[in-house]
Design a protein around this motif. Structure first.
Motif, short mmCIF file in Angstrom:
data_model
loop_
_atom_site.label_atom_id
_atom_site.label_comp_id
_atom_site.label_asym_id
_atom_site.label_seq_id
_atom_site.Cartn_x
_atom_site.Cartn_y
_atom_site.Cartn_z
N MET A 1 0.84 -1.18 0.00
CA MET A 1 0.00 0.00 0.00
C MET A 1 0.89 1.24 0.00
SD MET A 1 -2.97 0.95 2.66
CE MET A 1 -4.12 2.19 2.27
N THR A 2 0.54 2.19 -0.81
CA THR A 2 1.31 3.43 -0.92
C THR A 2 1.01 4.35 0.25
OG1 THR A 2 1.29 3.28 -3.33
CG2 THR A 2 1.73 5.44 -2.38
N HIS A 3 2.06 4.92 0.81
CA HIS A 3 1.93 5.89 1.90
C HIS A 3 2.28 7.26 1.32
CE1 HIS A 3 2.02 6.58 6.38
NE2 HIS A 3 2.45 7.75 5.91
N ILE A 4 1.42 8.23 1.53
CA ILE A 4 1.65 9.58 1.04
C ILE A 4 2.29 10.39 2.17
CG2 ILE A 4 0.59 11.69 0.15
CD1 ILE A 4 -1.65 9.83 -1.01
N ILE A 5 3.41 11.02 1.85
CA ILE A 5 4.12 11.85 2.83
C ILE A 5 4.14 13.28 2.32
CG2 ILE A 5 6.30 12.30 4.01
CD1 ILE A 5 6.90 9.31 3.78
N SER A 6 3.52 14.14 3.09
CA SER A 6 3.52 15.57 2.79
C SER A 6 4.59 16.21 3.65
CB SER A 6 2.15 16.16 3.12
OG SER A 6 2.23 17.56 3.20
N ALA A 7 5.45 17.00 3.04
CA ALA A 7 6.51 17.64 3.83
C ALA A 7 6.85 19.01 3.28
CB ALA A 7 7.75 16.76 3.85
N SER A 8 7.26 19.86 4.17
CA SER A 8 7.73 21.19 3.80
C SER A 8 9.00 21.07 2.96
CB SER A 8 8.02 22.01 5.06
OG SER A 8 6.84 22.22 5.79
N PRO A 9 9.34 22.13 2.24
CA PRO A 9 10.58 22.11 1.45
C PRO A 9 11.82 21.87 2.31
CG PRO A 9 9.21 23.99 0.82
CD PRO A 9 8.59 23.38 2.04
N CYS A 10 12.81 21.26 1.70
CA CYS A 10 14.14 21.06 2.30
C CYS A 10 14.14 20.15 3.53
CB CYS A 10 14.81 22.39 2.63
SG CYS A 10 15.28 23.31 1.16
N LEU A 11 13.24 19.21 3.57
CA LEU A 11 13.25 18.23 4.67
C LEU A 11 13.72 16.86 4.20
CD1 LEU A 11 10.04 19.15 6.70
CD2 LEU A 11 12.41 19.82 7.12
N GLY A 12 14.05 16.73 2.91
CA GLY A 12 14.64 15.50 2.43
C GLY A 12 13.82 14.68 1.44
N LYS A 13 12.69 15.20 0.98
CA LYS A 13 11.86 14.45 0.03
C LYS A 13 12.66 14.06 -1.22
CE LYS A 13 8.73 17.64 -0.60
NZ LYS A 13 8.78 18.84 0.21
N THR A 14 13.27 15.05 -1.83
CA THR A 14 13.97 14.81 -3.10
C THR A 14 15.18 13.90 -2.90
OG1 THR A 14 13.21 16.94 -3.93
CG2 THR A 14 15.08 15.94 -5.07
N THR A 15 15.88 14.03 -1.80
CA THR A 15 17.04 13.18 -1.54
C THR A 15 16.62 11.71 -1.43
OG1 THR A 15 18.16 14.99 -0.41
CG2 THR A 15 18.95 12.75 0.05
N ASP A 61 -0.08 1.12 -6.38
CA ASP A 61 0.82 0.48 -5.42
C ASP A 61 2.20 0.17 -6.01
OD1 ASP A 61 -0.80 0.59 -3.15
OD2 ASP A 61 -1.86 -1.23 -3.72
N VAL A 62 2.56 0.86 -7.08
CA VAL A 62 3.89 0.71 -7.66
C VAL A 62 4.93 1.33 -6.73
CG1 VAL A 62 5.39 1.48 -9.57
CG2 VAL A 62 3.10 0.60 -10.05
N PHE A 63 4.56 2.44 -6.12
CA PHE A 63 5.48 3.15 -5.23
C PHE A 63 5.08 2.92 -3.78
CE2 PHE A 63 5.26 5.59 -9.20
CZ PHE A 63 6.59 5.47 -9.60
N SER A 64 6.06 2.71 -2.94
CA SER A 64 5.79 2.57 -1.51
C SER A 64 5.44 3.92 -0.89
CB SER A 64 7.02 2.00 -0.79
OG SER A 64 7.34 0.73 -1.29
N TYR A 65 6.06 4.98 -1.42
CA TYR A 65 5.86 6.32 -0.87
C TYR A 65 5.74 7.33 -2.00
CZ TYR A 65 7.62 3.88 3.19
OH TYR A 65 7.79 2.96 4.20
N ILE A 66 4.80 8.24 -1.85
CA ILE A 66 4.70 9.38 -2.75
C ILE A 66 4.86 10.63 -1.89
CG2 ILE A 66 3.23 10.72 -4.31
CD1 ILE A 66 1.91 8.12 -5.18
N PHE A 67 5.83 11.46 -2.26
CA PHE A 67 6.08 12.71 -1.54
C PHE A 67 5.30 13.84 -2.20
CE2 PHE A 67 10.08 10.28 -0.97
CZ PHE A 67 10.01 10.11 0.39
N VAL A 68 4.64 14.64 -1.38
CA VAL A 68 3.87 15.78 -1.88
C VAL A 68 4.16 17.01 -1.02
CG1 VAL A 68 2.03 14.31 -2.82
CG2 VAL A 68 1.78 15.28 -0.52
#
Length: 169
Positions: A1-15, A61-68
Motif C-alpha cells: 500500500m502506498t503511503h503519502i508523505i507531505s513535507a515542507s521544502p528542504c526536509l529530504g523528500k527529493t534526496t 501500489d507501484v510506489f511505496s511512498y509518494i512525496f507531496v
C-alpha cells in the motif's frame, strides 16, 4: 500500500526519492508557480485535480511512498473519500517552529538550495503561517510529525520500510 508523505521544502523528500526512484515518487507541482495568478476558486480546482492524480498514482501500489507538498487544500482533498480510489495513509511533516536553533539552520538550508528571492517570496509567508497550519492539520486529524534540531529530516521522524535507502549521516 502506498503511503503519502507531505513535507515542507528542504526536509529530504527529493534526496530520498533520488536514492529510491523505483520505490518512491516525488510529486512536485511547483505550486508557487503553478497557482500564480489563480483565484481561490481556480486554486481549489487545481488542488482537486492534483489530488486525483496523486490518488490514481497511489492506487497502483507501484510506489511505496509518494512525496507531496504541505499545501493544506491538497491534503484536504486527498483525505476526502472518493468513489474511485482507495484510502491511503498520509503523514504530514513540518519543521518545528518552536525550535529557534533548528529554524535558523532550516532557513539557511532553504536559502542555499533555492535562493533568497524564492525564500522571501514563498517561504516567509509559509513560515509565518506555520503554527496555524500545524494546528489546522492536527484539528483535521492528520498524522503530524515535526522535525527539529535532534531530528532534522523526514527519515528522522518517519519510519520507512527496510527496503528504502536513506541518506547517510
Amino acid at each position: 500500500m502506498t503511503h503519502i508523505i507531505s513535507a515542507s521544502p528542504c526536509l529530504g523528500k527529493t534526496t530520498i526519492y533520488q536514492l529510491n526512484k523505483e520505490r518512491t515518487f516525488d510529486r512536485d507541482f511547483n505550486e508557487s508557480r503553478s497557482t500564480k495568478g489563480m483565484t481561490p476558486r481556480q486554486k481549489g480546482f487545481f488542488w482537486y485535480a492534483a489530488s486525483d492524480l496523486i490518488n490514481v498514482q497511489a492506487d497502483t501500489d507501484v510506489f511505496s511512498y509518494i512525496f507531496v507538498t504541505d499545501e493544506l487544500e491538497l491534503l484536504e482533498w486527498l483525505k476526502r473519500p472518493n468513489l474511485y480510489t482507495k484510502a491511503h495513509d498520509l503523514t504530514v511533516i513540518l519543521p518545528d517552529n518552536s525550535d529557534a536553533q533548528y529554524m535558523a539552520e532550516y532557513k539557511k538550508r532553504i536559502i542555499e538550495r533555492s535562493g533568497i528571492e524564492w525564500f522571501n517570496r514563498v517561504m516567509i509567508p509559509k513560515l509565518e503561517a506555520l503554527d496555524d497550519l500545524m494546528k489546522k492539520f492536527q484539528e483535521k486529524g492528520f498524522d503530524v510529525r515535526l522535525t527539529h534540531s535532534n531530528q532534522p529530516y523526514i527519515e528522522d521522524v518517519f519510519k520507512f520500510t527496510d527496503d528504502i535507502i536513506l541518506p547517510k549521516k
